[in-house]
Design an enzyme around this catalytic site. Structure first.
Site, PDB file in Angstrom:
ATOM      1  N   CYS A 104       0.880  -1.277  -0.137  1.00  0.00           N
ATOM      2  CA  CYS A 104       0.010  -0.038   0.087  1.00  0.00           C
ATOM      3  C   CYS A 104       1.065   1.376  -0.002  1.00  0.00           C
ATOM      4  CB  CYS A 104      -1.087   0.119   1.274  1.00  0.00           C
ATOM      5  SG  CYS A 104      -1.929  -1.339   1.373  1.00  0.00           S
ATOM      6  N   ARG A 145       3.344   0.092  -5.163  1.00  0.00           N
ATOM      7  CA  ARG A 145       3.109  -0.562  -3.882  1.00  0.00           C
ATOM      8  C   ARG A 145       1.642  -1.568  -3.757  1.00  0.00           C
ATOM      9  NH1 ARG A 145       6.862   1.215  -0.088  1.00  0.00           N
ATOM     10  NH2 ARG A 145       5.421   0.821   1.445  1.00  0.00           N
ATOM     11  N   TRP A 158      -3.009  -2.697  -1.707  1.00  0.00           N
ATOM     12  CA  TRP A 158      -2.627  -3.939  -2.180  1.00  0.00           C
ATOM     13  C   TRP A 158      -3.519  -4.917  -1.021  1.00  0.00           C
ATOM     14  CZ3 TRP A 158      -0.410  -8.275   0.091  1.00  0.00           C
ATOM     15  CH2 TRP A 158      -0.165  -9.321  -0.571  1.00  0.00           C
ATOM     16  N   ASN A 214      -1.143   1.593   6.246  1.00  0.00           N
ATOM     17  CA  ASN A 214      -0.335   0.353   5.181  1.00  0.00           C
ATOM     18  C   ASN A 214       0.260  -0.600   6.093  1.00  0.00           C
ATOM     19  OD1 ASN A 214       1.616  -0.936   3.796  1.00  0.00           O
ATOM     20  ND2 ASN A 214       2.994   0.820   4.097  1.00  0.00           N
ATOM     21  N   GLY A 215      -0.147  -1.968   6.243  1.00  0.00           N
ATOM     22  CA  GLY A 215       0.149  -2.682   7.208  1.00  0.00           C
ATOM     23  C   GLY A 215      -0.983  -3.564   7.530  1.00  0.00           C
ATOM     24  N   GLU A 257      16.048 -17.045 -11.418  1.00  0.00           N
ATOM     25  CA  GLU A 257      15.818 -15.598 -11.473  1.00  0.00           C
ATOM     26  C   GLU A 257      15.042 -15.547 -12.941  1.00  0.00           C
ATOM     27  OE1 GLU A 257      15.252 -13.206  -9.660  1.00  0.00           O
ATOM     28  OE2 GLU A 257      15.487 -11.409 -10.960  1.00  0.00           O
ATOM     29  N   LYS A 262      11.154 -13.845 -13.277  1.00  0.00           N
ATOM     30  CA  LYS A 262      10.736 -12.640 -14.003  1.00  0.00           C
ATOM     31  C   LYS A 262       9.922 -13.390 -14.876  1.00  0.00           C
ATOM     32  CE  LYS A 262      12.217 -10.416 -12.084  1.00  0.00           C
ATOM     33  NZ  LYS A 262      13.124 -10.012 -11.168  1.00  0.00           N
ATOM     34  N   GLU A 285       6.318 -13.835 -13.243  1.00  0.00           N
ATOM     35  CA  GLU A 285       5.327 -12.506 -12.764  1.00  0.00           C
ATOM     36  C   GLU A 285       5.078 -11.641 -13.827  1.00  0.00           C
ATOM     37  OE1 GLU A 285       7.873 -10.332  -9.694  1.00  0.00           O
ATOM     38  OE2 GLU A 285       9.712 -10.549 -11.056  1.00  0.00           O
ATOM     39  N   HIS A 307      15.989 -35.844 -12.641  1.00  0.00           N
ATOM     40  CA  HIS A 307      15.314 -36.372 -11.365  1.00  0.00           C
ATOM     41  C   HIS A 307      13.902 -36.108 -11.443  1.00  0.00           C
ATOM     42  CE1 HIS A 307      19.150 -37.805 -10.017  1.00  0.00           C
ATOM     43  NE2 HIS A 307      19.759 -36.622 -10.575  1.00  0.00           N
ATOM     44  N   LYS A 315       5.428  -3.861  -5.168  1.00  0.00           N
ATOM     45  CA  LYS A 315       6.865  -3.706  -5.255  1.00  0.00           C
ATOM     46  C   LYS A 315       7.513  -3.996  -3.822  1.00  0.00           C
ATOM     47  CE  LYS A 315      10.626  -2.490  -7.057  1.00  0.00           C
ATOM     48  NZ  LYS A 315      11.268  -3.723  -8.043  1.00  0.00           N
TER      49      LYS A 315
HETATM   50  C1  F6R Z   1      10.696 -10.050  -8.028  1.00  0.00           C
HETATM   51  C2  F6R Z   1      10.922  -9.137  -6.843  1.00  0.00           C
HETATM   52  C3  F6R Z   1      10.477  -9.815  -5.635  1.00  0.00           C
HETATM   53  C4  F6R Z   1      11.245  -9.100  -4.558  1.00  0.00           C
HETATM   54  C5  F6R Z   1      11.060  -9.500  -3.358  1.00  0.00           C
HETATM   55  C6  F6R Z   1      11.925  -8.999  -2.137  1.00  0.00           C
HETATM   56  O1  F6R Z   1      11.074  -9.294  -9.130  1.00  0.00           O
HETATM   57  O2  F6R Z   1      11.063  -8.082  -7.055  1.00  0.00           O
HETATM   58  O3  F6R Z   1      10.651 -11.135  -5.580  1.00  0.00           O
HETATM   59  O4  F6R Z   1      12.720  -9.333  -4.787  1.00  0.00           O
HETATM   60  O5  F6R Z   1       9.756  -9.141  -2.969  1.00  0.00           O
HETATM   61  O6  F6R Z   1      11.985  -7.521  -2.223  1.00  0.00           O
HETATM   62  P1  F6R Z   1      13.206  -6.541  -1.615  1.00  0.00           P
HETATM   63  O7  F6R Z   1      14.500  -6.985  -2.325  1.00  0.00           O
HETATM   64  O8  F6R Z   1      12.543  -5.398  -1.614  1.00  0.00           O
HETATM   65  O9  F6R Z   1      13.281  -7.018  -0.350  1.00  0.00           O
END
Ligand code: F6R
Length: 613
Positions: free
Chosen positions: A2, A27, A74, A100-101, A486, A490, A493, A509, A608
């Site tokens: 949020c 956010r 969110w 937010n929380g 990774e 990517k 998502e 396996h 984010k």
């Molecule tokens: C994927 C992504 C998330 C963050 C994760 C940790 O693209 O962005 O998986 O890496 O939420 O976030 P931070 O790095 O801000 O602790």
């Protein structure tokens, strides 16, 4: 999650709040709303969907107000809907709040309030807290809002950053934080409040980062900071080191692609002032000033989530190889609950782009209580994780706004590589020749990333060819195994295509059962000591008619001959390769996502900054 924004001053509050919400949409973006105090009354407007939908719904409304609060959500408690959107109004209509929380004990408080006759118009924990505050005011001779809030916060558990405005106090915003970020911008006769500095930067560069368990009473000309014991605290004013251009798209279609293309510069910025390849030296004060602590560590634990956890996996391989210190990499969400063994003097490396990830933050708090030394590798300057760390190194990638982490990841890898090299040199576990070679190679990374980006169109063609696949497999070995993870994350998502990352040899396996003529398999198969092994894995996929897409070292004819499609990257040492191999995978997910018409900066269900459990 949020995003929250507040304004009190002489300007029109609504345009400032709206612009701020758009900046904070990363956010959360399932609904948004504003509360404005105009004509002596609190008016709340809210709408399901992105901020643009609120903006549309606001056309024709009276927005003439000099104080207001806004929220982009969110969802945690209650589905995304108009009624669950913030701000909320208290039962008597005199208070409005954004949050937010998560208030963890909201159910008990709600039951109590229901017994007293309160009705709720939403399913949120926020409305419960708000009415709880109203009720406290009522039961304490209509005490001041700040006092009621203080009493309420002593009784709730969970995380919050809240902003409150009150009909009868028309120039004041009351704010409080625990676990969710809050920045207050100081203007001339005005104050700005937000979850991060992006909504504030164009009005003032002077900000105060509010700490946990602090409460702010904010008027146009006055900022009072107090602790929950009602003692005044002197606000510590910081100067923002960020330009407006850094948080705008600058001609790109999406923040994600802008951020991918920024990497030559962000990696350069990360190395600058630390890496002196010609002199054969690394200067990292976070390492050098704490070298005894780091050298005496019996082991290093790395704690992180998501993409940052993948950076941790690469770091595990690099630190064990160069420093000969045992390393364990933990998901923060597991670490915080599983009663891990943490002893005084243990070193924990915390990796986080946002510096606000709740799981990581709480894991660190616990480890710190047990005497661990926390080394933060963080992007967001002044964030909670940066502040809880005993030492650390910023990644200097600049604000990352696209939900998918890209430039922050390469920044993390660059920092972790320098940390490992610096420790290894102090510890004497690396030869001078190897040390100098890796320094020189690291220095060349920005240029090599640039050369990869020049061929982005080739990845775009590959993306268009495979965009309709329903599954993808990503395979790598050694330092490129975390890059396979990774790449899969990517793609999932950003394109909503199911994808799995595996160590290439693990494929036999189990996952090999998935392989048929419809399955694209992305191999990260650059030149390294396992190259021949990964060639065999490629043959195994080809034999089962899977489609091989490979990321290979320039001029590798054999790999080309085994691939349906390939992308060449410059030659690099195997320890440096992840900084390069991840870039085409970022591009692949971006181009697949955009080809499918997905809003890649704001993919569904994501946010984010994950400031809830
Ligand atoms: C994927 C992504 C998330 C963050 C994760 C940790 O693209 O962005 O998986 O890496 O939420 O976030 P931070 O790095 O801000 O602790």
């Amino acid at each position: 999650m949020c995003g929250i924004v507040g304004y009190t001053g002489t300007r029109q509050a609504y345009p400032i709040i709206l612009k701020g919400l758009k900046r904070l949409e990363y956010r959360g973006y399932d609904s948004s709303g504003v509360a404005l105090l105009n004509d002596g009354k609190l008016n709340v407007y809210k709408k399901k969907g992105k901020v643009a939908e609120l903006e549309e719904a606001m056309i024709g409304k009276n927005t003439d107000a000099h104080i207001g609060i806004g929220h982009t959500r969110w969802a945690t408690h209650g589905e995304p809907s108009d009624r669950n959107a913030h701000p909320h109004l208290s039962a008597n209509g005199k208070l409005s709040m954004i949050h937010n929380g998560i208030i963890e004990n909201y159910a008990l408080i709600k039951q109590d309030l229901v017994n007293k006759g309160y009705h709720f118009t939403s399913d949120t924990d926020t409305e419960v807290l708000l009415n709880f505050i109203e009720d406290i005011q009522k039961n304490n001779d209509d005490c001041k809002l700040e006092e009621a809030l203080r009493i309420a916060l002593k009784r709730v558990s969970g995380a919050y950053c809240i902003l409150l405005i009150e009909q009868d106090n028309p120039d004041t915003i009351i704010a409080a934080r625990k676990g969710s970020p809050l920045v207050i911008g100081i203007g001339k006769g005005e104050h700005f409040l937000a979850s991060d500095a992006s909504p504030i930067i164009e009005y003032t560069k002077e900000v105060v980062y509010v700490n946990d368990y602090e409460l702010a009473i904010v008027k146009p000309d006055e900022l009072i900071l107090k602790n929950l014991g009602n003692e005044k605290i002197t606000p510590y004013i910081t100067k923002l080191d960020m330009e407006l251009a850094a948080i705008e798209k600058g001609g790109y279609d999406h923040f994600m692609i802008k951020e991918i293309f920024e990497q030559p510069n962000t990696i350069f910025d990360c190395l600058r002032g630390r890496l002196y390849a010609k002199e054969g030296n690394i200067k990292m004060s976070g390492v050098d000033d704490n070298i005894d602590q780091l050298l005496n560590a019996q082991r290093i634990m790395i704690v992180a989530c998501g993409t940052s956890w993948h950076a941790g996996l690469v770091a595990e391989y690099i630190i064990e190889e160069l420093c000969r210190i045992p390393v364990e990499v933990e998901y923060a969400s597991e670490f915080r609950y599983r009663n891990p063994i943490v002893n005084k003097g243990d070193v924990i490396i915390a990796i986080s782009q946002s510096g606000e990830t709740a799981d990581t933050l709480v894991a660190l708090e616990k480890a710190k209580e047990n005497g661990a030394f926390i080394f933060g590798v963080v992007n967001a300057v002044g964030s909670s994780i940066a502040r809880i760390s005993n030492a650390g190194a910023y990644t200097h990638a600049g604000p990352e706004i696209g939900v998918a982490s890209t430039k922050a990841f390469t920044g993390q890898l660059a920092v972790l590589m320098m940390v490992a090299l610096d420790i290894a040199k102090h510890k004497g576990t690396i030869t001078t020749e190897r040390y100098l070679k890796l320094l020189l190679e690291l220095e060349q990374v920005p240029e090599k990333v640039n050369s990869i980006l020049k061929n982005a169109a080739d990845i775009k063609s590959i993306a268009e060819k495979y965009k309709d696949a329903s599954d993808f497999l990503f395979l790598g070995r050694g330092y490129n195994f975390p890059i396979a993870l990774e790449g899969a994350l990517k793609l999932k998502e950003i394109s909503y295509i199911h994808a799995e990352g595996y160590p290439a040899a693990e494929m036999k396996h189990g996952p090999i059962a998935l392989v048929d003529e419809n399955l694209p398999v992305v191999f990260i198969a650059t030149h390294d000591p396992y190259h021949e092994k990964i060639m065999s894995n490629m043959q195994e996929i080809k034999a089962r008619k899977g489609k091989v897409i490979s990321i290979i070292t320039e001029g590798d004819l054999f790999s080309k001959s085994l691939s349906n499609d390939y992308f060449e990257i410059p030659m690099a040492d195997e320890l440096i390769a992840p900084l390069l191999t991840v870039v085409p995978l970022q591009l692949l997910s971006y181009y697949v996502g955009t080809a499918k018409g997905i809003d890649v900066d704001k993919p569904r269900n994501l946010a984010k900054s994950v400031t809830v459990e």
